[in-house]
Motif scaffolding. Structure first.
Motif, PDB file in Angstrom:
ATOM      1  N   UNK A  47       4.763  19.512 -46.315  1.00 12.02           N
ATOM      2  CA  UNK A  47       4.620  18.082 -46.086  1.00 12.02           C
ATOM      3  C   UNK A  47       5.544  17.216 -46.912  1.00 12.02           C
ATOM      4  N   UNK A  48       5.291  15.898 -46.920  1.00 10.72           N
ATOM      5  CA  UNK A  48       6.200  14.947 -47.559  1.00 10.72           C
ATOM      6  C   UNK A  48       6.136  14.992 -49.078  1.00 10.72           C
ATOM      7  N   UNK A  49       7.270  14.689 -49.699  1.00 10.98           N
ATOM      8  CA  UNK A  49       7.354  14.523 -51.153  1.00 10.98           C
ATOM      9  C   UNK A  49       7.166  13.038 -51.446  1.00 10.98           C
ATOM     10  N   UNK A  50       6.137  12.712 -52.189  1.00 13.88           N
ATOM     11  CA  UNK A  50       5.802  11.303 -52.415  1.00 13.88           C
ATOM     12  C   UNK A  50       6.914  10.540 -53.120  1.00 13.88           C
ATOM     13  N   UNK A  51       7.619  11.209 -54.030  1.00 13.19           N
ATOM     14  CA  UNK A  51       8.612  10.502 -54.846  1.00 13.19           C
ATOM     15  C   UNK A  51       9.908  10.212 -54.097  1.00 13.19           C
ATOM     16  N   UNK A  52      10.170  10.955 -53.012  1.00 13.03           N
ATOM     17  CA  UNK A  52      11.456  10.821 -52.313  1.00 13.03           C
ATOM     18  C   UNK A  52      11.207  10.591 -50.825  1.00 13.03           C
ATOM     19  N   UNK A  53      11.470   9.392 -50.358  1.00 15.07           N
ATOM     20  CA  UNK A  53      11.273   9.099 -48.942  1.00 15.07           C
ATOM     21  C   UNK A  53      12.238   9.911 -48.087  1.00 15.07           C
ATOM     22  N   UNK A  54      11.702  10.545 -47.062  1.00 12.32           N
ATOM     23  CA  UNK A  54      12.529  11.325 -46.149  1.00 12.32           C
ATOM     24  C   UNK A  54      12.652  12.790 -46.494  1.00 12.32           C
ATOM     25  N   UNK A  55      12.015  13.241 -47.583  1.00 11.64           N
ATOM     26  CA  UNK A  55      12.096  14.645 -47.997  1.00 11.64           C
ATOM     27  C   UNK A  55      10.766  15.341 -47.722  1.00 11.64           C
ATOM     28  N   UNK A  56      10.831  16.467 -47.015  1.00  8.31           N
ATOM     29  CA  UNK A  56       9.646  17.239 -46.643  1.00  8.31           C
ATOM     30  C   UNK A  56       9.840  18.697 -47.052  1.00  8.31           C
ATOM     31  N   UNK A  57       8.719  19.394 -47.278  1.00  7.13           N
ATOM     32  CA  UNK A  57       8.758  20.795 -47.679  1.00  7.13           C
ATOM     33  C   UNK A  57       8.066  21.675 -46.647  1.00  7.13           C
ATOM     34  N   UNK A  86       6.254  19.334 -38.547  1.00  2.00           N
ATOM     35  CA  UNK A  86       6.936  18.486 -37.558  1.00  2.00           C
ATOM     36  C   UNK A  86       6.162  17.197 -37.315  1.00  2.00           C
ATOM     37  N   UNK A  87       4.835  17.287 -37.240  1.00  2.00           N
ATOM     38  CA  UNK A  87       4.021  16.079 -37.044  1.00  2.00           C
ATOM     39  C   UNK A  87       4.185  15.122 -38.214  1.00  2.00           C
ATOM     40  N   UNK A  88       4.218  15.679 -39.439  1.00  2.00           N
ATOM     41  CA  UNK A  88       4.398  14.824 -40.612  1.00  2.00           C
ATOM     42  C   UNK A  88       5.764  14.142 -40.591  1.00  2.00           C
ATOM     43  N   UNK A  89       6.792  14.875 -40.208  1.00  2.00           N
ATOM     44  CA  UNK A  89       8.144  14.310 -40.145  1.00  2.00           C
ATOM     45  C   UNK A  89       8.202  13.162 -39.136  1.00  2.00           C
ATOM     46  N   UNK A  90       7.532  13.341 -38.009  1.00  2.00           N
ATOM     47  CA  UNK A  90       7.582  12.338 -36.940  1.00  2.00           C
ATOM     48  C   UNK A  90       6.538  11.240 -37.106  1.00  2.00           C
ATOM     49  N   UNK A  91       5.724  11.353 -38.170  1.00  2.00           N
ATOM     50  CA  UNK A  91       4.709  10.337 -38.408  1.00  2.00           C
ATOM     51  C   UNK A  91       3.592  10.349 -37.398  1.00  2.00           C
ATOM     52  N   UNK A  92       3.278  11.532 -36.888  1.00  2.00           N
ATOM     53  CA  UNK A  92       2.233  11.666 -35.881  1.00  2.00           C
ATOM     54  C   UNK A  92       1.041  12.432 -36.457  1.00  2.00           C
ATOM     55  N   UNK A 144      -4.189  19.762 -48.938  1.00  2.00           N
ATOM     56  CA  UNK A 144      -4.306  20.928 -49.836  1.00  2.00           C
ATOM     57  C   UNK A 144      -2.967  21.582 -50.159  1.00  2.00           C
ATOM     58  N   UNK A 145      -1.933  21.275 -49.359  1.00  2.00           N
ATOM     59  CA  UNK A 145      -0.629  21.907 -49.541  1.00  2.00           C
ATOM     60  C   UNK A 145       0.424  20.933 -50.063  1.00  2.00           C
ATOM     61  N   UNK A 146       0.009  19.751 -50.495  1.00  2.00           N
ATOM     62  CA  UNK A 146       0.953  18.711 -50.916  1.00  2.00           C
ATOM     63  C   UNK A 146       1.879  19.222 -52.018  1.00  2.00           C
TER      64      UNK A 146
END
Length: 408
Positions: A334-344, A364-370, A378-380
């Motif tokens: 999922x997304x990295x809170x400190x860096x907009x646009x970065x996902x793991x 993919x859903x997280x990247x697309x904001x869906x 739990x995986x942040x």
């Protein structure tokens, strides 16, 4: 390939699964371009060395949901590509030889929600003749489980992604993530700069090093995984043998073309410093000083008590590779809170193949904001707070997580 709307770094099974899910969500001409980059050809590193057990019983509901989604992904890919991907649904036999393991197994199986058949020692021996009826106390047979060729599944993700317009480039080495005022600007590579507002880091063993170029510390380390394959003995290990999960012996096994593929967790796992990884793990020596025999000898007796025919079979192959384990045994998604646009999409903890379809769809859903199929909290990536990805203490914790693993 100097720009894209979304770049996925890593063409292993997780990167390809994310690309597949993005392609499914966006479709050809979906308005956002997707690019996968890797220095290696697809699926030639950790994916190619995976045992690929698709066991559904997991220690937490979120991981179990990701695995179930992988079965749905396989069915979808087979329909789209009009081919059988070779999923072997032989079931999983969770074996307990001690009262404590019986209780733990009951809790694990009850949480899965899948059909379960409870067996005593004699019932186990009928289903899996290689197991000792006298040693096994109780077992749970889960008939919906199976295993698959990991490279074949990864290639199906790749082909479906290509059909949807995803570009996939090999031979391109990513050097760093470039930021602009706290958000992703793109990637610096050995071929130049790729402008991209969104980057998904699915670089496997190299993910922590890449994330650190954006000053993001991941709570994971590359940890050696290893397994052995016996000589072909279909008289001892039939092709329809279930997958065997044997936590009392710290072991798992599955049939492999008339032989038995088996892995031992080992009391001491080998974790590597991500800063010292070579560009290609194919030439990396991941053996014990005596070629893997240290772990084999340490766990052999407990395994042979459960599976006596192993004493009659010679060892034909030893396979080792790197998995990324985390300190708490959970994926990094999922997304990295400190860096907009970065996902793991990393931290596979030995379950990357099994959860690949679910991980692909969720990231993919997280990247697309869906809305996604699974809640990723739990995986942040930042769930354990600030992390030094190169510390010995982190490597020790990640190695211990692998040694203490009991699920398939």
């Amino acid at each position: 390939m100097d720009r894209a709307d979304i770049v996925v770094v890593g063409a292993g099974i997780l990167g390809l699964a994310v690309a597949w899910a993005l392609g499914q969500a966006l479709g050809p001409g979906g308005g956002r371009s997707v690019l996968v980059v890797d220095r290696h050809p697809p699926s030639t590193q950790a994916t190619a060395r995976a045992a690929a057990l698709l066991t559904r019983a997991r220690g937490d509901a979120a991981t179990a949901a990701l695995v179930r989604d992988t079965y749905a992904a396989i069915a979808s890919l087979e329909q789209e590509l009009d081919e059988d991907l070779g999923l072997r649904q032989v079931g999983t036999l969770h074996v307990a030889a001690s009262p404590a393991r019986v209780e733990a197994m009951r809790a694990l199986a009850a949480d899965s929600g899948d059909p379960i058949e409870w067996l005593d020692g004699e019932g186990v021996a009928r289903l899996a003749p290689c197991l000792s009826a006298e040693t096994v106390g109780r077992a749970a047979f889960m008939p919906m489980d199976g295993f698959i060729d990991p490279v074949r599944l990864a290639d199906a993700y790749r082909r479906s992604a290509r059909r949807a317009g995803v570009r996939i480039g090999a031979g391109l080495s990513v050097q760093s993530i470039r930021l602009d005022r706290g958000r992703v600007a793109g990637l610096q590579t050995d071929w130049g700069f790729i402008a991209a507002p969104v980057v998904v880091n699915a670089a496997g063993a190299w993910a922590a090093g890449l994330a650190w170029t954006a000053r993001v510390g991941l709570p994971q380390a590359p940890v050696r995984s290893q397994y052995w394959i016996t000589e072909p003995r279909p008289d001892l290990f039939p092709r329809d043998l279930p997958v065997l999960v044997m936590p009392d012996a710290g072991a798992y096994a599955r049939p492999e073309l008339g032989a038995l593929l088996f892995g031992l967790r080992g009391r001491r796992s080998l974790a590597l410093d991500p800063a010292l990884l070579p560009a290609d793990t194919a030439g990396l020596d991941l053996r014990d000083s005596d070629g893997g025999l240290e772990t084999l000898e340490g766990g052999w007796q407990a395994l042979a008590r459960l599976c006596p025919p192993l004493l009659q079979a010679g060892i034909a192959h030893y396979v080792s590779g790197l998995s990324t384990y985390t300190a708490d045994g959970h994926f990094v998604l999922g997304p990295v809170d400190e860096v907009e646009g970065l996902f793991m999409a990393t931290g596979c903890c030995g379950a990357g193949i099994a959860a690949s379809g679910g991980i692909g769809r969720a990231v993919a859903a997280a990247v697309l904001g869906r809305p996604g199929p699974v809640h990723l909290a739990p995986f942040a990536p930042g769930r354990l707070g600030p992390v030094d990805p190169f510390s010995q203490a982190l490597r020790d914790a990640c190695a211990a997580a692998r040694s203490g693993k009991t699920a398939g």
